[in-house]
Design an enzyme around this catalytic site. Sequence first.
Site, PDB file in Angstrom:
ATOM      1  N   GLU A 191       0.876  -0.784   0.080  1.00 16.30           N
ATOM      2  CA  GLU A 191       0.075   0.446   0.408  1.00 16.30           C
ATOM      3  C   GLU A 191       1.059   1.191  -0.380  1.00 16.30           C
ATOM      4  O   GLU A 191       1.730   1.115   0.313  1.00 16.30           O
ATOM      5  CB  GLU A 191      -0.380   0.421   1.422  1.00 16.30           C
ATOM      6  CG  GLU A 191      -1.893  -0.912   1.414  1.00 16.30           C
ATOM      7  CD  GLU A 191      -2.060  -0.930   3.336  1.00 16.30           C
ATOM      8  OE1 GLU A 191      -2.408   0.352   3.323  1.00 16.30           O
ATOM      9  OE2 GLU A 191      -2.584  -1.472   2.959  1.00 16.30           O
ATOM     10  N   LYS A 223       2.528   5.373   1.988  1.00 17.15           N
ATOM     11  CA  LYS A 223       2.130   4.823   3.112  1.00 17.15           C
ATOM     12  C   LYS A 223       2.120   6.706   2.902  1.00 17.15           C
ATOM     13  O   LYS A 223       2.540   7.302   2.388  1.00 17.15           O
ATOM     14  CB  LYS A 223       3.292   5.030   3.501  1.00 17.15           C
ATOM     15  CG  LYS A 223       3.316   5.360   4.903  1.00 17.15           C
ATOM     16  CD  LYS A 223       5.007   4.793   5.061  1.00 17.15           C
ATOM     17  CE  LYS A 223       5.109   4.778   7.012  1.00 17.15           C
ATOM     18  NZ  LYS A 223       4.976   6.454   7.783  1.00 17.15           N
ATOM     19  N   ASP A 270       0.882  10.404   3.867  1.00 18.33           N
ATOM     20  CA  ASP A 270       1.445  11.604   4.876  1.00 18.33           C
ATOM     21  C   ASP A 270       1.257  12.383   5.156  1.00 18.33           C
ATOM     22  O   ASP A 270       0.157  13.565   4.912  1.00 18.33           O
ATOM     23  CB  ASP A 270       2.246  12.350   4.009  1.00 18.33           C
ATOM     24  CG  ASP A 270       3.886  11.987   4.642  1.00 18.33           C
ATOM     25  OD1 ASP A 270       3.114  12.229   5.923  1.00 18.33           O
ATOM     26  OD2 ASP A 270       4.528  12.960   4.008  1.00 18.33           O
ATOM     27  N   TYR A 301      -7.557   2.239   5.600  1.00 15.95           N
ATOM     28  CA  TYR A 301      -6.462   0.970   5.568  1.00 15.95           C
ATOM     29  C   TYR A 301      -5.803   0.067   6.819  1.00 15.95           C
ATOM     30  O   TYR A 301      -5.170  -1.221   6.124  1.00 15.95           O
ATOM     31  CB  TYR A 301      -4.646   1.471   5.869  1.00 15.95           C
ATOM     32  CG  TYR A 301      -4.217   2.093   6.559  1.00 15.95           C
ATOM     33  CD1 TYR A 301      -3.983   1.996   7.863  1.00 15.95           C
ATOM     34  CD2 TYR A 301      -3.775   3.891   6.145  1.00 15.95           C
ATOM     35  CE1 TYR A 301      -3.797   2.994   8.679  1.00 15.95           C
ATOM     36  CE2 TYR A 301      -2.921   4.595   7.296  1.00 15.95           C
ATOM     37  CZ  TYR A 301      -3.615   3.954   8.433  1.00 15.95           C
ATOM     38  OH  TYR A 301      -2.300   5.336   9.301  1.00 15.95           O
ATOM     39  N   LYS A 315      10.731   4.093   3.079  1.00 16.37           N
ATOM     40  CA  LYS A 315      10.520   4.579   2.786  1.00 16.37           C
ATOM     41  C   LYS A 315      11.662   5.374   1.552  1.00 16.37           C
ATOM     42  O   LYS A 315      12.082   5.641   1.330  1.00 16.37           O
ATOM     43  CB  LYS A 315      10.701   6.139   3.874  1.00 16.37           C
ATOM     44  CG  LYS A 315      10.379   6.094   4.990  1.00 16.37           C
ATOM     45  CD  LYS A 315       9.219   6.648   5.648  1.00 16.37           C
ATOM     46  CE  LYS A 315       9.832   7.577   6.267  1.00 16.37           C
ATOM     47  NZ  LYS A 315       8.824   8.441   7.397  1.00 16.37           N
ATOM     48  N   CYS A 356      14.392  46.913   3.866  1.00 17.49           N
ATOM     49  CA  CYS A 356      13.478  46.587   2.622  1.00 17.49           C
ATOM     50  C   CYS A 356      13.943  47.143   1.343  1.00 17.49           C
ATOM     51  O   CYS A 356      14.564  48.027   1.224  1.00 17.49           O
ATOM     52  CB  CYS A 356      12.264  46.826   3.106  1.00 17.49           C
ATOM     53  SG  CYS A 356      10.813  46.740   1.715  1.00 17.49           S
ATOM     54  N   CYS A 372      11.928  49.278  -0.020  1.00 18.49           N
ATOM     55  CA  CYS A 372      11.440  50.488  -0.089  1.00 18.49           C
ATOM     56  C   CYS A 372      12.668  51.423   0.878  1.00 18.49           C
ATOM     57  O   CYS A 372      12.642  52.561   1.777  1.00 18.49           O
ATOM     58  CB  CYS A 372      10.773  51.137   0.546  1.00 18.49           C
ATOM     59  SG  CYS A 372      10.194  50.176   2.236  1.00 18.49           S
ATOM     60  N   CYS A 424       8.548  44.137   7.613  1.00 19.84           N
ATOM     61  CA  CYS A 424       8.610  45.468   6.628  1.00 19.84           C
ATOM     62  C   CYS A 424       7.692  46.808   7.164  1.00 19.84           C
ATOM     63  O   CYS A 424       6.658  46.361   6.987  1.00 19.84           O
ATOM     64  CB  CYS A 424       8.924  45.914   5.303  1.00 19.84           C
ATOM     65  SG  CYS A 424       8.852  48.206   4.527  1.00 19.84           S
ATOM     66  N   CYS A 436       5.688  51.549   0.921  1.00 23.16           N
ATOM     67  CA  CYS A 436       5.875  50.192  -0.023  1.00 23.16           C
ATOM     68  C   CYS A 436       5.669  49.824  -0.582  1.00 23.16           C
ATOM     69  O   CYS A 436       4.353  49.180  -0.863  1.00 23.16           O
ATOM     70  CB  CYS A 436       6.687  49.212   1.641  1.00 23.16           C
ATOM     71  SG  CYS A 436       7.570  47.752   0.644  1.00 23.16           S
TER      72      CYS A 436
END
Length: 701
Positions: free
Chosen positions: A107, A109, A111, A219, A306, A400, A403, A418, A424
């Site tokens: 099957e 796996k 996540d 499962y 894995k 920044c 700006c 910022c 800005c």
Amino acid sequence: MRDKIEHLRKIIHYHNYRYYVLNDPQISDYEFDALLRELQELERQHPEWDDPNSPTHRVGSDVTNEFRTVEHRYPMLSLSNTYSMEEVKEFDNRVRKEIGEAEYVCELKFDGTAISLTYENGQLLRGVTRGDGTRGDDVTANVRTIRSVPLQLNGSDYPAFFEIRGEVLMPYESFERLNREREDIGEAPFANPRNAAAGSLKQQNSAETARRELDCTLYSLVGEGFSFETHYDSLCAARKWGFKISDQIGLCRSMEEIEAYIRHWDQARHDLPFATDGVVIKVNRFADQKRLGYTAKAPRWAVAYKFKAEQACTELLSVDFQVGRTGAITPVANLAPVQLAGTVVKRASLHNAEQIALLDVRLGDHVYVEKGGEIIPKITGVDLSARSSESLPFVFIDRCPECGTELVKYEGEARHYCPNSSHCPPQIIGRIVHFISRKAMNIDGLGEETVQLLYDSGLIADAADLYTLKREQLSVLPRLGEKSSDNIIQSIRKSLEVPFSRVLFAIGIRFVGETTAKTLAAHFRSMDALIAATVEELEGVQDVGGRIALSISEYFRDSTNMTFVERLRQFGLRFEIEESEMLSSSLEGLKIVISGTFAEHSRDELKRLIEMHGGKNQAAISSTTDYLLAGSNMGPSKLAKAKKLGIRIIGEEEFMRMIAMDSESGQPEENLQEKKSEPDNLKEEKHRPEENNPIQGSLFE
Ligand code: IVH
């Protein structure tokens, strides 16, 4: 009537199953909604026949969830991991040594985050997280909102009581949408779909979980009373009962077949709509599983392989710093182009200054890039052997890039910001783009590029300036002809009709998303009332926490923001909830606390009724409360407090008399009578579709 309700529930469960489990709907969304609305109406008229597993409960509610700790009947174990084909071969050898010829189920796996569901007499009883494997959190209310979890099983050949385990997932599509929304209101995005799924399952507000569009693949069946000989057969049965079982299961009889399965899915997983991180190989026959047994932590009859995260190594050429609408700075790596999991990668996320320092990433380094659960690749490490002796630690910017303003860091936040929100440019553009977006002012014909063009040509400096634009100013701009200029002007004009709640969302107060804006609009009913609200008053509104309250208060204390808001008012944007949205003013100025459960209405409905009749729904009793609307199961301390403060206590019936309206239609009582006397035969007409429903047959019999 009860039969009718039960019947509707069955039909809706069935179509839900066709859509969310089988991916094969038989009716249109419109027809489905019509059935659901019909059931909602009948359940409203007959609260005595409510059922927590009714499909109407899938939308969740805003009653605060408390997660009771529940002991697992059977512990939720983990799997031993392997990382190479060699290790899988060793597992296969161990198994064969013990049981001889072996058959396996392979099957994917998944996540996500593990869940254990308990069913009693075919009804979902409980959903519990893995927790520490022995005890987990009872998240039933949230699990009910997951459309692929059956609330009621098909058929009847299941044990009266059993558990089934699986993984709650957030598909990439929902994950990306959620992160876009979070970024939009200044919340940090989730790092990957796994975290997003786990976070969503632990929401205190199940209506929020419902919105997150989780999925659930099962499962393993757990419990006594099953007569299956193999895991494979048990999954086939579970699929028939209505559970979503992976389509990617493979029966393997040799190491070669296992290897072929792993090699296939290591590639093909990139085309799946959800994240996977490996393959689980399980001995198929239960008798063999029993012989192999368990270690303290994991079964001896299963192992996880894995996947290696797809990784590439390439040179870090430079780092760009992007400035978002809220001023958040995101460092983005520019890489020498490299092939990774089927695409050429040129850019990767570096998250924030802490992450860069942690990895000690330096310009010119050879860095490892991975595509994990997330779509944007990330840098996970540095090949130190390839580092030049002259390389210097990376210095994060302190001003920044757009700006020049000095950056700041807020407590508890990993990102730099910022603070120059009013001047800005990318922050201004970002705010205007948000303002015109579909869920906000919905100004068609304008996109990010046009906004940039208007800004660069000096025609707009903020979103309010949109309302000063003239057709002649637009049509002379490059790429904008007469027709598109007309369209833009027209949709700007049309936006004056957008309701107050969306105006509130559009102005872009940090942490005020679409839902919060609606709640605030219904509660305060006008911009002026909201501006005048204290932090305490804001916090008193249900679902408005301290962080949101403070952000709203700060927004309106800022003179630039206030000038902007006042200009919008002058241009005629809606600053009040429309009268048509109000049903009456019979509760004008009254503050009402709702407590307990009610026979006729859900708490949400009562809350809406209070607001729609001009009252205010308070979250907690205080000296300013006028009424306590008390249902059953109310906490004794609340009652005592109300009595002590001399607050009038009313029941549902009295409340309904106070507003003297039919709650759903908003029509006075007489009209309701008329509606109710609609001839029965007419009503039956609406139910026709179910007659040709293929519900009879194996699934529901
Ligand atoms: S079987 C007795 N099958 O992996 C062990 N687990 O490391 C039962 N997982 O907590 C687990 N996909 O959350 C199994 N197809 C799959 C799985 C799977 C993902 C997760 C599960 C478990 C963890 C074990």
